[in-house]
Design a protein around this motif. Structure first.
Motif, mmCIF file in Angstrom:
data_model
loop_
_atom_site.group_PDB
_atom_site.id
_atom_site.type_symbol
_atom_site.label_atom_id
_atom_site.label_comp_id
_atom_site.label_asym_id
_atom_site.label_seq_id
_atom_site.Cartn_x
_atom_site.Cartn_y
_atom_site.Cartn_z
ATOM 1 N N LYS A 1 2.110 1.890 -3.419
ATOM 2 C CA LYS A 1 1.020 2.345 -4.300
ATOM 3 C C LYS A 1 0.693 3.817 -4.060
ATOM 4 N N LYS A 2 0.943 4.279 -2.830
ATOM 5 C CA LYS A 2 0.675 5.694 -2.529
ATOM 6 C C LYS A 2 1.602 6.607 -3.322
ATOM 7 N N ILE B 1 -8.347 8.404 0.280
ATOM 8 C CA ILE B 1 -7.771 7.055 0.164
ATOM 9 C C ILE B 1 -6.251 7.147 -0.009
ATOM 10 N N LYS B 2 -5.786 8.158 -0.733
ATOM 11 C CA LYS B 2 -4.336 8.325 -0.944
ATOM 12 C C LYS B 2 -3.661 8.944 0.264
ATOM 13 N N ILE C 1 -6.192 13.616 -9.846
ATOM 14 C CA ILE C 1 -6.044 12.473 -8.925
ATOM 15 C C ILE C 1 -4.650 11.860 -9.065
ATOM 16 N N MET D 1 -22.002 11.406 -8.401
ATOM 17 C CA MET D 1 -21.126 12.267 -7.575
ATOM 18 C C MET D 1 -20.667 13.490 -8.368
ATOM 19 N N THR E 1 -12.595 11.995 -2.433
ATOM 20 C CA THR E 1 -12.598 10.573 -2.037
ATOM 21 C C THR E 1 -11.231 9.961 -2.340
ATOM 22 N N ALA E 2 -10.733 10.238 -3.549
ATOM 23 C CA ALA E 2 -9.413 9.713 -3.933
ATOM 24 C C ALA E 2 -8.337 10.271 -3.006
ATOM 25 N N PHE F 1 -1.723 7.514 -11.174
ATOM 26 C CA PHE F 1 -2.133 6.844 -12.405
ATOM 27 C C PHE F 1 -3.341 7.523 -13.028
ATOM 28 N N TYR G 1 -16.268 7.171 -13.253
ATOM 29 C CA TYR G 1 -16.522 7.359 -11.823
ATOM 30 C C TYR G 1 -18.018 7.227 -11.548
ATOM 31 N N CYS G 2 -18.358 7.254 -10.257
ATOM 32 C CA CYS G 2 -19.764 7.203 -9.854
ATOM 33 C C CYS G 2 -20.488 8.384 -10.493
ATOM 34 N N VAL H 1 -15.427 13.226 -6.042
ATOM 35 C CA VAL H 1 -14.597 12.100 -6.502
ATOM 36 C C VAL H 1 -13.128 12.380 -6.156
ATOM 37 N N ILE I 1 0.844 -1.205 0.000
ATOM 38 C CA ILE I 1 0.000 0.000 0.000
ATOM 39 C C ILE I 1 0.880 1.257 0.000
#
Lengths: 301, 275
Positions: free
Chosen positions: A75-76, A103-104, A142, A91, A99-100, A80, A87-88, A96, A72
């Motif tokens: 990956k941070k 998570i990052k 992102i 939203m 949210t990214a 990419f 995306y959703c 979006v 992880i």
């Protein structure tokens, strides 16, 4: 130091390989391009590196770890951008991105706002109302937030307006100067040639060659473009020029011999314009196929 | 955030399914009202007498286990409502199957996965958060069914049935969890969501039929074990029959856990199908 290594990697979905036996290395600090037409294997390489698909054979190493077992923390450090970001739909763009960011682990709100402003992201519009070009801008933000050490962009410049293309190209060049490794894929070889230090040329799942920009600059081959009303057949015969293209009134061909001889020969014609430039990477592809055909036909093209 | 679960990703997955939940809730509400109205009309049109005649014509050997020997008292609100809820459970099972089927196979044909998986999350994390999101959606859906049911109780002055209704909806959730888990597992083997949805619909239909057939005759009782629909009798809970079936609860949780483990293991190996 290698940041991405592909070692005898192949990928088969059917009998025909999406990617044949491929080996290459992307070093730290490279601005690496992967060029080629549709279905050439560019996105397959990206999908394998990002572990969206698993290789049929061979190994891929990213930042010292196998791509199939990337931690992880590693990956941070990777930013990419997919070729077709989705995306959703319900939203908003900014939701979006946020949210990214969560998570990052990106906590710097200023960075997010600054990137959105720089790339003109329609923050408050719903994803469902955004065309591909706008969704790609979200994907760019992102990918670039959180100080990534490796940036990978699939079909980086496709569907972007020219202003965003320029901004993205300059931003990536600036990042690369700071030591960030950048890998981009695109169909436009000539565009990649302007920004990349090394370019892998793909066709039908095979790696044709990796061209270094400085090697290209050293090449003796030149692209000659002539605008004239005269018949140049005698010139073609004299210098054994075979691949001739016409575009916008210009007759264009590759020339490998002594340039002085050509200029002397051209003085016998009535020229409206003459341009002599370095060959583009599209020309590199043509030269590759000339060589290949030469070998296959026993010395004759 | 660890590598196995991500709350922001859970939030994203929930938002992805909000519209779908709203649509299904409206459909369920309409269906529920339709079932109640239709059932009431059938009762007043002579359904009890018709069922009585049918039961009388069934051979004793088939009816010998007593499961259909007696005609229910349809004048009892609990019996009425229990039948309606038992029918509504089928709708819930179909929805649960659809949720499970669309969980992963969608992402394989849909490049949404290139957004999710390019972020610092593991494959196990994407599976777990997807499953938990589906479960939460199912939970919210059953809350809506509960609210509708309480509305029916209130309008009929039968609030004394509240406890039974809550237990019945809990049973709904448990049975639907089984269908969700099985469909979720199936979705990791399917290339697209329509394949998985079709197979899930068949599974719901077949298992409900197995349950009904298994209930009719002792010689076919084994079919009930293949029917999660019959693990807990919602009708019995509401009409004042048996309590929650313990084995049904255990089976529900076990099947869900096994499906989840296999789904995670499967998801570790597959390619995300991209265009």
């Amino acid at each position: 130091m290698a940041i991405i290594t592909l070692d005898k990697v192949s990928k088969y979905y059917t009998k025909r390989p999406a990617l044949g036996d491929t080996t290459f290395v992307v070093n730290k600090g490279d601005f690496f391009g992967i060029a080629g037409p549709k279905k050439s294997g560019k996105s397959t390489i990206v999908n394998l590196v990002m572990d969206f698909v698993r290789p049929t054979s061979g190994t891929i190493t990213v930042m010292g770890q196998k791509s199939t077992a990337l931690s992880i923390d590693r990956k941070k450090k990777i930013g990419f951008m997919p070729a077709n970001p989705t995306y959703c739909e319900t939203m908003r763009a900014i939701d979006v991105v946020k949210t990214a960011a969560k998570i990052k682990g990106v906590t710097d709100n200023e960075e997010i706002i600054s990137l959105c402003k720089h790339f003109n992201v329609d923050k408050n519009k719903r994803i469902s109302s955004l065309p591909l070009s706008c969704r790609k801008k979200i994907a760019i933000v992102i990918a670039l937030m959180g100080n990534p050490q490796l940036v990978i962009m699939d079909n980086a410049f496709v569907a972007l307006d020219s202003d965003t293309k320029n901004k993205l190209a300059h931003y990536l060049l600036d990042l690369n100067k700071e030591g960030v490794t950048v890998v981009v894929t695109d169909r436009n070889i000539d565009l990649l040639q302007q920004i990349c230090s090394r370019i892998a040329i793909m066709r039908k799942g095979s790696l044709l060659e990796i061209s270094e920009k400085k090697v290209l600059m050293k090449s003796d081959t030149r692209r000659v473009s002539v605008k004239t009303g005269d018949d140049l057949s005698a010139l073609y015969t004299l210098f054994k020029i075979t691949e001739i293209t016409e575009d916008n009134g210009y007759i264009s061909f590759l020339y490998k011999q002594d340039i002085n001889d050509l200029i002397e020969a051209l003085t016998h014609y009535n020229l409206d314009d003459l341009q002599i430039t370095l060959p583009s990477l599209g020309d590199a592809l043509v030269r590759y196929y000339e060589k290949k055909l030469e070998q296959e036909n026993g010395g004759e093209i | 955030m660890n590598g196995y679960f991500s709350f922001p990703l859970l939030g994203y997955n929930l938002k992805l399914r909000t519209k779908n939940l709203a649509v299904w809730s409206i459909v369920s509400l309409c269906l529920f009202i339709l079932i109640i109205v239709m059932f009431s009309n059938l009762l007043s049109a002579g359904l009890p007498e018709f069922v009585g005649d049918m039961l009388a014509s069934v051979p004793t050997s088939v009816a010998s286990d007593g499961s259909i020997a007696e005609l229910p008292d349809f004048k009892d609100f609990g019996v009425n409502f229990g039948v309606c809820l038992q029918i509504m459970l089928v709708v819930g099972c179909v929805y649960a199957s659809y949720l499970g089927a669309s969980a992963n196979s969608n992402s394989r044909g849909d490049t949404d996965i290139t957004f999710i998986y390019s972020l610092p999350v593991s494959r196990v994390c994407t599976v777990l958060t997807s499953f938990v999101a589906q479960f939460f959606v199912l939970f919210f859906y059953n809350i809506i069914v509960l609210v509708i049911s309480v509305g029916v109780l209130y309008s009929n002055n039968k609030m004394s049935y509240l406890g039974k209704i809550i237990l019945a909806v809990a049973a709904f959730l448990l049975i639907e969890l089984i269908y969700l888990s099985v469909a979720f597992l199936l979705s990791t083997f399917m290339n697209n969501s329509s394949q998985a949805s079709s197979i899930s619909a068949v599974i719901v239909t077949v298992t409900v039929l197995f349950g009904l057939i298994g209930s009719l005759s002792p010689s076919l009782k084994v079919l009930k074990f293949l029917s999660p629909y019959t693990y807990i009798s919602v009708y019995a809970i509401v009409s004042g029959g048996s309590r929650m079936f313990f084995i049904g609860i255990v089976a529900g949780i076990l099947i869900a856990l096994i499906s989840l483990v296999i789904s995670c293991a499967r998801y570790e190996k597959i390619d995300f199908l991209l265009d």
